[in-house]
Each structure stands twice: as structure tokens, then as C-alpha cells.
Design a protein around this motif. Structure first.
Motif, PDB file in Angstrom:
ATOM      1  N   THR A 143       0.787  -1.126  -0.043  1.00  0.00           N
ATOM      2  CA  THR A 143      -0.016   0.130   0.173  1.00  0.00           C
ATOM      3  C   THR A 143       0.960   1.273   0.273  1.00  0.00           C
ATOM      4  O   THR A 143       0.376   2.479  -0.081  1.00  0.00           O
ATOM      5  CB  THR A 143      -0.817   0.191   1.238  1.00  0.00           C
ATOM      6  N   LYS A 144       2.048   1.262   0.231  1.00  0.00           N
ATOM      7  CA  LYS A 144       3.088   2.418   0.268  1.00  0.00           C
ATOM      8  C   LYS A 144       3.348   2.692  -1.339  1.00  0.00           C
ATOM      9  O   LYS A 144       3.237   1.774  -2.044  1.00  0.00           O
ATOM     10  CB  LYS A 144       4.475   2.042   0.857  1.00  0.00           C
ATOM     11  N   ASN A 145       3.498   4.192  -1.204  1.00  0.00           N
ATOM     12  CA  ASN A 145       3.746   4.716  -2.485  1.00  0.00           C
ATOM     13  C   ASN A 145       5.197   4.630  -2.899  1.00  0.00           C
ATOM     14  O   ASN A 145       5.704   5.904  -2.691  1.00  0.00           O
ATOM     15  CB  ASN A 145       3.280   6.040  -2.730  1.00  0.00           C
ATOM     16  N   GLU A 146       5.755   3.562  -3.122  1.00  0.00           N
ATOM     17  CA  GLU A 146       7.194   3.408  -3.306  1.00  0.00           C
ATOM     18  C   GLU A 146       7.296   3.439  -4.817  1.00  0.00           C
ATOM     19  O   GLU A 146       6.452   2.660  -5.561  1.00  0.00           O
ATOM     20  CB  GLU A 146       8.048   2.359  -2.630  1.00  0.00           C
ATOM     21  N   GLU A 147       8.706   3.376  -5.489  1.00  0.00           N
ATOM     22  CA  GLU A 147       8.886   3.266  -6.672  1.00  0.00           C
ATOM     23  C   GLU A 147      10.340   2.687  -6.735  1.00  0.00           C
ATOM     24  O   GLU A 147      11.022   2.740  -5.882  1.00  0.00           O
ATOM     25  CB  GLU A 147       8.908   4.498  -7.724  1.00  0.00           C
ATOM     26  N   LEU A 148      10.446   1.696  -7.810  1.00  0.00           N
ATOM     27  CA  LEU A 148      11.772   0.999  -8.286  1.00  0.00           C
ATOM     28  C   LEU A 148      12.386   1.663  -9.637  1.00  0.00           C
ATOM     29  O   LEU A 148      11.670   1.518 -10.644  1.00  0.00           O
ATOM     30  CB  LEU A 148      11.681  -0.528  -8.147  1.00  0.00           C
ATOM     31  N   LEU A 149      13.567   1.930  -9.369  1.00  0.00           N
ATOM     32  CA  LEU A 149      14.362   2.395 -10.773  1.00  0.00           C
ATOM     33  C   LEU A 149      14.590   0.898 -11.264  1.00  0.00           C
ATOM     34  O   LEU A 149      15.402   0.271 -10.796  1.00  0.00           O
ATOM     35  CB  LEU A 149      15.495   3.254 -10.512  1.00  0.00           C
ATOM     36  N   VAL A 150      13.942   0.921 -12.476  1.00  0.00           N
ATOM     37  CA  VAL A 150      14.346  -0.521 -13.163  1.00  0.00           C
ATOM     38  C   VAL A 150      15.514  -0.580 -14.050  1.00  0.00           C
ATOM     39  O   VAL A 150      16.162  -1.528 -14.466  1.00  0.00           O
ATOM     40  CB  VAL A 150      13.061  -1.138 -13.892  1.00  0.00           C
ATOM     41  N   ASP A 151      15.551   0.736 -14.669  1.00  0.00           N
ATOM     42  CA  ASP A 151      16.715   0.897 -15.663  1.00  0.00           C
ATOM     43  C   ASP A 151      17.784   1.714 -15.066  1.00  0.00           C
ATOM     44  O   ASP A 151      18.044   2.689 -14.931  1.00  0.00           O
ATOM     45  CB  ASP A 151      16.339   1.928 -16.634  1.00  0.00           C
ATOM     46  N   ARG A 152      18.826   0.591 -14.477  1.00  0.00           N
ATOM     47  CA  ARG A 152      19.951   1.046 -13.645  1.00  0.00           C
ATOM     48  C   ARG A 152      21.164   1.124 -14.177  1.00  0.00           C
ATOM     49  O   ARG A 152      22.387   1.095 -13.496  1.00  0.00           O
ATOM     50  CB  ARG A 152      19.840   0.005 -12.444  1.00  0.00           C
ATOM     51  N   GLU A 153      21.364   0.853 -15.391  1.00  0.00           N
ATOM     52  CA  GLU A 153      22.675   0.751 -16.291  1.00  0.00           C
ATOM     53  C   GLU A 153      23.677   2.049 -15.844  1.00  0.00           C
ATOM     54  O   GLU A 153      24.533   1.757 -15.829  1.00  0.00           O
ATOM     55  CB  GLU A 153      22.216   0.830 -17.784  1.00  0.00           C
ATOM     56  N   ASN A 154      22.844   3.280 -15.568  1.00  0.00           N
ATOM     57  CA  ASN A 154      23.823   4.248 -15.282  1.00  0.00           C
ATOM     58  C   ASN A 154      23.535   4.861 -13.862  1.00  0.00           C
ATOM     59  O   ASN A 154      24.048   5.948 -13.463  1.00  0.00           O
ATOM     60  CB  ASN A 154      23.479   5.615 -16.530  1.00  0.00           C
ATOM     61  N   ALA A 155      22.961   3.983 -13.353  1.00  0.00           N
ATOM     62  CA  ALA A 155      22.671   4.474 -11.841  1.00  0.00           C
ATOM     63  C   ALA A 155      23.768   4.451 -10.853  1.00  0.00           C
ATOM     64  O   ALA A 155      24.890   4.051 -11.158  1.00  0.00           O
ATOM     65  CB  ALA A 155      21.465   3.381 -10.885  1.00  0.00           C
ATOM     66  N   PRO A 156      23.899   5.461 -10.007  1.00  0.00           N
ATOM     67  CA  PRO A 156      25.200   5.326  -9.130  1.00  0.00           C
ATOM     68  C   PRO A 156      25.292   4.192  -8.004  1.00  0.00           C
ATOM     69  O   PRO A 156      24.434   3.548  -7.854  1.00  0.00           O
ATOM     70  CB  PRO A 156      24.720   6.612  -8.254  1.00  0.00           C
ATOM     71  N   TRP A 157      26.667   3.978  -7.884  1.00  0.00           N
ATOM     72  CA  TRP A 157      26.679   2.480  -7.115  1.00  0.00           C
ATOM     73  C   TRP A 157      26.190   2.915  -5.708  1.00  0.00           C
ATOM     74  O   TRP A 157      26.374   4.110  -5.156  1.00  0.00           O
ATOM     75  CB  TRP A 157      28.331   2.364  -7.096  1.00  0.00           C
ATOM     76  N   ALA A 158      25.911   1.998  -5.078  1.00  0.00           N
ATOM     77  CA  ALA A 158      25.321   2.057  -3.649  1.00  0.00           C
ATOM     78  C   ALA A 158      26.440   2.493  -2.804  1.00  0.00           C
ATOM     79  O   ALA A 158      27.391   1.792  -2.734  1.00  0.00           O
ATOM     80  CB  ALA A 158      24.504   0.850  -3.167  1.00  0.00           C
ATOM     81  N   SER A 159      26.362   3.653  -2.115  1.00  0.00           N
ATOM     82  CA  SER A 159      27.482   3.964  -1.268  1.00  0.00           C
ATOM     83  C   SER A 159      27.542   3.262  -0.065  1.00  0.00           C
ATOM     84  O   SER A 159      28.797   3.277   0.612  1.00  0.00           O
ATOM     85  CB  SER A 159      27.086   5.352  -0.812  1.00  0.00           C
ATOM     86  N   ASN A 160      26.507   2.449   0.505  1.00  0.00           N
ATOM     87  CA  ASN A 160      26.749   1.618   1.625  1.00  0.00           C
ATOM     88  C   ASN A 160      25.778   0.435   1.699  1.00  0.00           C
ATOM     89  O   ASN A 160      25.018   0.263   0.842  1.00  0.00           O
ATOM     90  CB  ASN A 160      26.791   2.415   3.018  1.00  0.00           C
TER      91      ASN A 160
END
Length: 697
Positions: A143-160
Motif C-alpha cells: 500500500t506504500k507509494n514506493e517506486e523502483l528504478l528498473v533501468d539502472r545501467e547508469n545508476a550510481p553505485w550504492a554508497s553503503n
């Protein structure tokens, strides 16, 4: 050197039996036991030398190439940037400009170190996903209004680690939500995903040094072009089997697509094509032997999936696939049963038909010759058999029969023809030209070899068109290009595949290297590489060209041109192309099939641009329903325009395939084929009018 022109191969024929270890292994703290062997070091040095001496481009192995290898390796291991941390990549950054030196010196440790870290991160992520599943799918909040980025080819690397945890929490919610919308209940979803991740963890523990070496060396080799590839000893054996077509299978060419294995094309008359339930860009998510339990293969390597699919003639394999026709977030799948068998040459043989059309108040009969592949029975030819089968011999016979039926013109149908024998492409060209070159092959040293038709005379001199699409490749492109360059035929349809390179297999001390050593060029000097053959008049694409085709492959070699070897003074089609195009566009503006194709492709391209998905179930279901309704509206608009009953819901592919099998369309009912005939008749009408006017003058 044993040389094979992979651009002229009929296809990779897939199939075999394998067992999958499903037991959950004890988790490993490190993979330090994975170390390069002496044989691998020697093989890597040999690969460096072979590419330096024999690759078509001979690009330098320098710091720029090193950076490219570095980026390619990270993308190969973690294409969605879902495993490595920014700190991992920062640690590896010190090697960015050193891989050229490492490779020249046979130093493989940096490549192994990166791979070992990737295994560790995979273990962490899969274990985390399993821990979330242990809490129960039913306890997830949609029920939460969350979104997922599915095109992650150029997404930043996770910092932690916390960022990765949040990403994987959302990824898992997305997987669960896709399966819920596809109709699965919470219990079955939990079982499926738990088994999937447990299986992937088990396979991590089975990682071998060969897996590491092959990935690392291929990051290097494929920085040159997508068809240059290192084959491990096991994969080299599989490649030889596939090239010789000596093992029965399903008749499909597959490739990796992130976590999935994707169908690239189907072998004409092969078992997969015969089902009429599998299409290019479909994704395989499960494989089962006969009536055994389906094995989930999401996240598996391509060679592992091939091992499950391969098998003996007469045995049955079931594939669970997600159709390419699904909306992007639609995970609904179907199971297709296929009986493995050898592709029989006679089933790939050219076929004829007569297309009857009314044009300007007169009935015309156009011959149609469909050529599924460029085939040649080498075994019978070598044995000296007089009646060996080949594309050219069959087409010559069909032409004789059609001319006896007083045809007014000819359409050569090369749609979905993935290539085959280069010799046959040359000989078939010779049936339609007086004499001359048919294709050019430029080697790495700059030498240009000219293949030619040396036989005087033209077997068929009448008007003709050649119909192609995105899946017309290699030998098809050579023939279509020659017909266009000699101005012998109108080329109609879609931009072709664009594979215009030649590969050779070089044995190594350990495995083999498939490397690109030449390029094909048309007699006009234009390359078929990357760009393919551009039709004189284009039809709507049947597949998204950004997904299927040479230009969709990373590091694809560019289009270019060399000196032409023929000069044809007059192009009989050029003065009429604008008028022919205008008539075509006017005629197809309201044609149900053409309208449907254009709108379906536009919808697909629109949906591909969506880079995020909602994790709110209500929002997601509403979006899915909207997309399905738009697809249904397109389908029904076409059906109503044809006088057919509208559908209440979209047909599943199996039902549609059965309908198509039962209908057996007449040539006149094939919209693209019929339109090709009308364009050819338009040309004859315009050309005749000009000729009559000139004769009166």
C-alpha cells in the motif's frame, strides 16, 4: 587454423540433459581457492597476441583499451549495479589503466580479485533476499507509494550496505508484485522465489576457475567487437556441435539479457518455430525435461541454460517463457512443450506460391518464392550426388514452374531468413544478373577478395521485388544488397539485421578464440555491417530494432564503405521512388495490418521508456490494466476493420498460434506480401506509361 564463417551459420541448435543441484550449500566466507592456472595464463597471452595480429581492426592495447575493459567487466558482472558497493568500485579504480599491462604480462590476479568480490557480494544479497522471504510474502506492504528504478545501467553505485538493502527490498517487492499480478498466490510466490535464490546460492558454491577466466578474458575480447569471444574447452566443444548441426535440439539462437536468457532468432522449420508459440525477444525463465518439475533458470548463465535445453532426438523439453509481446511489467508466462529433433533440409527448402492481385482493373499473377535459409547439402555435394539440394537449384526449378504459369513478376521473400551458405548467396544472385561480382570480403590486411558469378546469362529477367525484415541477416543481406546495387529488384520491408563481419576459430592451448577477421561489403562498396540493407520503401518494423539487431549489441563495429567494384549507369527505380512511396503510404494509411503494426510498435517504444515502476499494488494493477486495454483496443480495431468478431480479452499465444495454424493464410492475406506485390505493379504501371510516352515521341 580451422575457419568457420559464423555469419553464414544456419543457427545454433540447442538442447541437452542436465541435473540441477537444488540443495542449499553451506555459505562460503571467501573464494580464495579460485586462482588462475598456468594453462589460463598461457591462453591469455595467446589471446593477446592473436587479437594484436589478426583482429580486423587491430586496435591498440593501451590505457584507453584498459579503461574500456574495466568498464565492460564491471557491466558484465553487475549490469544493474545491484551488487557492488561504491567502495568496491573505488578500490578497483586503481587498475583502470593497468589492464593492458596485466594482459601483456599474463597477470590475471586483478581480474580474479574483482570476480571473487562479486561472488561475495552476490552471496550477501541472495542471503538478504532469503531472509526477507522468511518473513513471509503475505507480510509485505504493497500500500506504500514506493517506486523502483528498473533501468539502472547508469545508476550510481550504492554508497553503503543500507542502500543496497533498500534496493534489494524493493527489487524483491517488485518480483513478488509481478508474480501476484500474473495470478500466483502468496504461498506459491514464496516457494518459487525461495527456490530461485537458494538455487542461485548453491550455484555460487559451484563456481570454477574456468568461469572466472572466461568472464575476464571475454571482457577483454568483446571490447573489440561483440562477436570476438573466448570459448572455454567445454564451450568450444558445444560451439563445434552447434556449428556442425550434428546434435538435435530445439532450433533457436539464445543470448543473455541481464538475469534472463533471451531468444534472438529461430531456425526456419526448427522445432521451436513449428510450435508457433515462441518468438524473438521472448525470455526463458524455466526449463523442464519431459514431464519433470520445471527448473527456474532466472539468473543462470547462458551455457548452463543451454545444457538444460540440449537433448537427444525425440525427447521432450518444456520451456517456460515470458512473451516479448507482454507489457514490460507483465511477468505472466506460458509453458511450451517442444520435441527435440534435427532440422531437416527439405523443411527449410524454398517454396513457391502465386499472388493474385487486381490492379488498375486487371488481374495480375505474381510469383512468390519464400526462402527460409540459404542451404546446401555439403555431404551430398562432396559425395558427388547429382541431385544434391541447394537453395539455388531449388529456386531455379521453382522459377521454371512459375514462368510456365505466366507470372507477371516475382517477389523473393527473405523475411526471418537468418543466413546460411555464402556460396548459395552468390549463386542465387547469379540467377538474376548477367554476370559479375556478388560480394566483397575485406580482410584485416586490407586485401579485398571478390566473390563473383562467372556464368553468363540471366535465368530470370522479369520484374522483381525482394521482401526483407529485421531478422533477415548475413547471406540474406548479401543477396538483397546485390539485388539493390545492380538495380535488379525493389527491396521492400524493414531494415535488415546488420551482421556484416566474418569470424574464424583459432584453437588455443586451453579453449578456443573466435575472432573477427574480415567484413562483408556489397558490390557498391557499402558495408552490410551495423546498418544492414535499407529498403527502397520501408514497412513498419515487426520487432523493436533497439532490442534485436547488430546495432543493439555493445561494441558493434561501425558501418563504412570501400571502393565499389561495379558502376551501374542507370537506376530504373529511382525516378519512381517518390511516387511509389506516396502510393504505398496512401494505400496503407488505413490498412488494418499496417495500422496495427505501427501502433503496436509505438506502444512498445513508449513503454520501454518507462524507467521506474510503482510498488503500490493498486497503482500497479491499474497501470497494467490500462496497458492491456490499450493492447486489446489495438487488436480489436484491426479485427473489426477486417470484419472479424472483437475479443473480450487478449488471446494467449497458444490459442493465437493454433488459430494461425488452422487458418494457413493465402498469399493475398499476408498484408506485407500483398503490399509488396502492389508496389511492384505500381512500378510496372509507371514504367510502362513512360515507355509508351517515349515511343510516341
Amino acid at each position: 587454423m580451422k575457419s568457420k564463417l559464423t555469419g553464414t551459420v544456419l543457427a545454433l541448435v540447442l538442447g541437452f540433459q542436465s541435473a540441477v543441484l537444488m540443495a542449499k550449500p553451506s555459505l562460503m566466507e571467501s573464494w580464495e581457492h579460485l586462482q588462475p592456472s598456468r594453462e589460463q595464463v598461457i591462453a591469455s597471452l595467446n589471446v593477446v597476441e592473436l587479437l594484436k595480429r589478426h583482429h580486423y581492426n587491430k586496435p591498440p592495447l593501451d590505457d584507453a583499451r584498459s579503461a574500456q575493459i574495466f568498464e565492460s567487466y564491471l557491466k558484465m558482472l553487475d549490469p544493474s549495479r545491484s551488487f557492488f558497493l561504491a567502495s568496491d568500485v573505488g578500490e578497483f579504480e586503481k587498475w583502470r589503466h593497468q589492464f593492458d599491462d596485466f594482459l601483456r604480462n599474463g597477470e590475471l590476479q586483478p581480474g580474479y580479485a574483482i570476480y571473487r568480490r562479486h561472488l561475495a557480494r552476490q552471496q550477501e544479497r541472495l542471503s538478504y533476499a532469503l531472509s526477507l522471504l522468511e518473513k513471509g510474502v503475505e507480510n509485505m506492504d504493497f500500500t506504500k507509494n514506493e517506486e523502483l528504478l528498473v533501468d539502472r545501467e547508469n545508476a550510481p553505485w550504492a554508497s553503503n550496505k543500507q542502500e543496497l538493502d533498500d534496493l534489494w527490498r524493493k527489487r524483491l517487492k517488485d518480483e513478488v508484485l509481478r508474480l501476484k499480478i500474473a495470478g500466483r498466490d502468496d504461498e506459491s510466490i514464496g516457494e518459487l522465489l525461495t527456490k530461485r535464490y537458494t538455487n542461485q546460492l548453491a550455484r555460487l558454491g559451484q563456481t570454477r576457475e574456468e568461469d572466472v577466466f572466461q568472464s575476464y578474458i571475454n571482457a577483454f575480447a568483446q571490447s573489440y567487437d561483440p562477436h570476438t569471444q573466448y570459448l572455454s574447452p567445454e564451450n568450444a566443444e558445444n560451439f563445434d556441435i552447434n556449428m556442425s548441426l550434428s546434435l538435435e535440439g530445439i532450433g533457436a539462437v539464445l543470448q543473455n539479457d541481464n538475469e534472463f536468457v533471451k531468444v534472438v532468432r529461430l531456425v526456419p522449420a526448427g522445432p521451436a518455430e513449428k510450435t508457433r508459440q515462441i518468438a524473438p525477444a521472448d525470455r526463458i525463465v524455466g526449463v523442464a525435461q519431459g514431464n519433470e518439475e520445471m527448473v527456474d533458470v532466472v539468473g543462470w548463465r547462458l551455457d548452463e541454460v543451454v545444457k538444460l535445453i540440449r537433448g537427444p532426438k525425440g525427447s521432450k523439453v518444456r520451456l517456460e517463457i515470458i512473451p516479448a509481446s507482454n507489457a514490460p511489467n507483465d511477468q505472466s508466462s506460458r509453458v511450451v512443450a517442444i520435441t527435440r529433433e534435427a532440422v531437416k533440409l527439405e523443411e527449410q527448402a524454398a517454396k513457391k506460391a502465386v499472388l493474385e492481385l487486381d490492379h488498375k482493373g486487371r488481374n495480375f499473377r505474381l510469383g512468390v518464392i519464400e526462402i527460409p535459409a540459404f542451404y546446401l547439402d555439403f555431404k551430398a555435394l562432396r559425395a558427388g550426388e547429382a541431385e544434391y539440394k541447394s537453395t539455388t537449384r531449388d529456386v531455379r526449378r521453382l522459377l521454371t514452374e512459375l514462368q510456365e504459369e505466366d507470372i507477371d513478376g516475382l517477389v523473393i521473400d527473405l523475411r526471418n531468413n537468418g543466413g546460411g551458405s555464402l556460396q548459395e548467396a552468390t549463386e542465387l544472385t547469379g540467377l538474376f544478373i548477367e554476370q559479375g561480382p556478388t560480394v566483397l570480403v575485406r580482410n584485416a590486411d586490407g586485401r579485398v577478395d571478390i566473390l563473383a558469378d562467372d556464368n553468363l546469362g540471366t535465368y530470370y529477367k522479369g520484374p522483381m521485388a525482394v521482401l526483407v525484415n529485421r531478422l533477415s541477416a548475413s547471406a540474406s543481406e548479401i543477396f538483397a544488397g546485390a539485388m539493390q546495387d545492380y538495380h535488379r529488384a525493389l527491396v521492400l520491408g524493414g531494415q535488415t539485421f546488420g551482421k556484416g563481419t566474418v569470424q574464424s576459430i583459432q584453437p588455443l592451448n586451453h579453449g578456443e578464440l573466435k575472432l573477427t577477421l574480415a567484413k562483408f561489403y556489397r558490390v557498391s562498396g557499402l558495408s552490410t555491417q551495423h546498418q544492414g540493407v535499407i529498403p527502397d520503401i520501408s514497412y513498419p518494423a515487426s520487432v523493436d530494432t533497439s532490442v534485436i539487431g547488430e546495432s543493439a549489441l555493445p561494441q558493434a563495429m561501425p558501418w563504412d564503405s570501400i571502393r565499389p567494384v561495379i558502376q551501374v549507369d542507370r537506376n530504373p527505380f529511382k525516378p519512381f521512388l517518390d511516387e511509389l512511396t506516396a502510393r504505398h503510404e496512401a494505400r496503407t494509411a488505413d490498412d488494418p495490418d499496417f495500422v496495427y503494426s505501427r501502433q503496436r510498435l509505438a506502444l512498445s517504444q513508449e513503454l520501454v521508456k518507462e524507467t521506474t515502476v510503482s510498488l503500490n499494488e493498486e497503482t500497479r494493477r491499474a497501470r497494467q490494466a490500462e496497458i492491456e486495454q490499450r493492447q486489446l483496443d489495438l487488436e480489436n480495431a484491426m479485427r473489426q476493420a477486417k470484419g472479424q468478431e472483437p475479443l473480450d480479452k487478449l488471446e494467449d499465444e497458444e490459442t493465437a498460434a493454433l488459430h494461425a495454424e488452422n487458418e494457413k493464410l493465402k498469399p493475398e492475406e499476408d498484408a506485407y506480401l500483398a503490399e509488396s506485390g502492389r508496389i511492384l505493379l505500381d512500378f510496372l504501371n509507371l514504367h510502362s506509361a513512360i515507355a509508351n510516352r517515349e515511343s510516341r515521341l
